[in-house]
Design a protein around this motif. Structure first.
Motif, mmCIF file in Angstrom:
data_model
loop_
_atom_site.group_PDB
_atom_site.id
_atom_site.type_symbol
_atom_site.label_atom_id
_atom_site.label_comp_id
_atom_site.label_asym_id
_atom_site.label_seq_id
_atom_site.Cartn_x
_atom_site.Cartn_y
_atom_site.Cartn_z
ATOM 1 N N GLU A 79 0.824 -1.204 0.000
ATOM 2 C CA GLU A 79 0.000 0.000 0.000
ATOM 3 C C GLU A 79 0.861 1.258 0.000
ATOM 4 O OE1 GLU A 79 -3.128 0.329 -0.494
ATOM 5 O OE2 GLU A 79 -3.664 -1.788 -0.413
ATOM 6 N N GLN A 80 1.957 1.241 0.746
ATOM 7 C CA GLN A 80 2.826 2.419 0.788
ATOM 8 C C GLN A 80 3.521 2.648 -0.550
ATOM 9 O OE1 GLN A 80 4.993 3.619 4.414
ATOM 10 N NE2 GLN A 80 4.546 1.561 5.159
ATOM 11 N N LEU A 81 4.001 1.567 -1.158
ATOM 12 C CA LEU A 81 4.649 1.714 -2.458
ATOM 13 C C LEU A 81 3.654 2.196 -3.514
ATOM 14 C CD1 LEU A 81 6.969 -1.426 -2.582
ATOM 15 C CD2 LEU A 81 7.687 0.970 -2.509
ATOM 16 N N LYS A 82 2.443 1.638 -3.487
ATOM 17 C CA LYS A 82 1.423 2.078 -4.439
ATOM 18 C C LYS A 82 1.105 3.553 -4.247
ATOM 19 C CE LYS A 82 -2.813 0.729 -3.866
ATOM 20 N NZ LYS A 82 -4.061 -0.069 -3.816
ATOM 21 N N LEU A 108 6.390 -6.050 -4.293
ATOM 22 C CA LEU A 108 6.715 -5.723 -5.681
ATOM 23 C C LEU A 108 6.066 -6.717 -6.638
ATOM 24 C CD1 LEU A 108 10.474 -4.762 -5.201
ATOM 25 C CD2 LEU A 108 8.644 -3.212 -5.930
ATOM 26 N N GLY A 109 5.981 -7.986 -6.211
ATOM 27 C CA GLY A 109 5.285 -8.966 -7.035
ATOM 28 C C GLY A 109 3.818 -8.629 -7.201
ATOM 29 N N ILE A 150 4.035 -1.743 -11.811
ATOM 30 C CA ILE A 150 5.465 -1.790 -12.151
ATOM 31 C C ILE A 150 5.714 -2.921 -13.136
ATOM 32 C CG2 ILE A 150 6.186 -0.867 -9.907
ATOM 33 C CD1 ILE A 150 6.970 -3.715 -9.116
ATOM 34 N N ARG A 151 6.918 -2.924 -13.709
ATOM 35 C CA ARG A 151 7.361 -3.997 -14.596
ATOM 36 C C ARG A 151 8.682 -4.544 -14.076
ATOM 37 N NH1 ARG A 151 6.411 -0.321 -19.990
ATOM 38 N NH2 ARG A 151 4.119 -0.364 -20.002
ATOM 39 N N VAL A 152 8.846 -5.846 -14.200
ATOM 40 C CA VAL A 152 10.076 -6.488 -13.747
ATOM 41 C C VAL A 152 11.153 -6.321 -14.808
ATOM 42 C CG1 VAL A 152 11.136 -8.660 -13.016
ATOM 43 C CG2 VAL A 152 8.737 -8.175 -12.435
ATOM 44 N N TYR A 212 13.098 -3.081 -10.820
ATOM 45 C CA TYR A 212 11.694 -2.922 -11.190
ATOM 46 C C TYR A 212 11.479 -1.521 -11.738
ATOM 47 C CZ TYR A 212 11.257 -7.001 -8.158
ATOM 48 O OH TYR A 212 11.414 -8.223 -7.572
ATOM 49 N N LEU A 213 10.735 -1.432 -12.830
ATOM 50 C CA LEU A 213 10.442 -0.160 -13.486
ATOM 51 C C LEU A 213 9.045 0.305 -13.119
ATOM 52 C CD1 LEU A 213 11.219 1.955 -15.810
ATOM 53 C CD2 LEU A 213 9.846 0.466 -17.294
ATOM 54 N N VAL A 214 8.932 1.525 -12.605
ATOM 55 C CA VAL A 214 7.615 2.110 -12.375
ATOM 56 C C VAL A 214 6.996 2.386 -13.744
ATOM 57 C CG1 VAL A 214 6.330 4.039 -11.379
ATOM 58 C CG2 VAL A 214 8.355 3.139 -10.192
ATOM 59 N N ARG A 215 5.851 1.770 -13.994
ATOM 60 C CA ARG A 215 5.270 1.836 -15.330
ATOM 61 C C ARG A 215 4.991 3.263 -15.762
ATOM 62 N NH1 ARG A 215 0.262 2.161 -16.988
ATOM 63 N NH2 ARG A 215 -0.617 1.649 -14.963
#
Length: 216
Positions: free
Chosen positions: A20-23, A57-58, A66-68, A74-77
């Motif tokens: 939730e924090q990362l989102k 992250l998964g 994000i993308r792996v 990991y890339l923030v989309r």
């Protein structure tokens, strides 16, 4: 889990908290579109081990935030015009129907709560105003009694929140506030057709305003 806290709350809740924090950081552009992050740095920042960060992250990858990047992180989309068009195409399919059903089933207490959320949207704090707008839309699914759509809609609205943060002016438009007020009034009057039409108009206006930011 706040940075510096331990991991005693349990693996599942810790993973959810980090998720939730990362989102939220992605939505608020604290993690900018196109940024590359890695487990180690994030774990250090949150004060936790790599395991809950990896699991969070998964989850973010599965929900499209994000993308792996193999062996890199990991890339923030990034946000593209196609994202805006897709988001609103889906919302047009479901939200007018939710507004119609909400008008047919809303209790006086639910209508009063909608009005309070619109009042909060006119506040000076941009983040809180966006959260109130998000709650307004999710409340319609809840009033309509469709929890599955509420869950799906939450991700869609959060992605639109990120689009708002990408705009040069961080304030909800007068058109959005007026639209929410009119939708709430139609629901309060039990007028399902008007509520559905107003929701569709609102989504069309919002889509046009946000796509203009991409030069469309």
């Amino acid at each position: 889990m706040r940075p510096g806290c331990g991991e005693e709350v349990g693996a599942l809740s810790l993973t959810e908290d980090v998720y939730e924090q990362l989102k939220a950081q992605i939505v608020r552009l604290e993690l900018a579109p196109g940024a590359v992050v890695n487990e180690g740095d994030l774990a250090t920042g949150f004060g936790v081990s790599k395991t809950p960060v990896r699991e969070a992250l998964g989850l973010l990858a599965r929900t499209g935030w994000i993308r792996v990047l193999p062996r890199r992180g990991y890339l923030v989309r990034p946000v593209e015009l196609g994202d805006v068009l897709e988001l609103f195409a889906i919302r047009r399919l479901v939200e007018p129907a939710l507004a119609r059903t909400a008008a047919e089933t809303a209790s006086p207490e639910a209508v009063a709560d909608l009005a309070k959320l619109v009042d909060k949207e006119s506040g000076l704090d941009f983040g809180r105003a966006l959260d109130a707008a998000k709650s307004f839309h999710l409340s319609l699914a809840e009033i309509a009694g469709n929890q599955r759509l509420s869950s799906i809609l939450e991700t869609l609205v959060e992605e639109v929140q990120r689009l708002h943060y990408l705009q040069p002016v961080h304030v909800l438009s007068p058109e959005e506030l007026r639209a929410h007020r009119r939708i709430a009034d139609a629901i309060g009057a039990g007028d399902g057709e008007a509520a559905a039409e107003l929701m569709l108009e609102h989504l069309d206006e919002a889509a046009q305003r946000l796509t203009n930011g991409f030069g469309a």
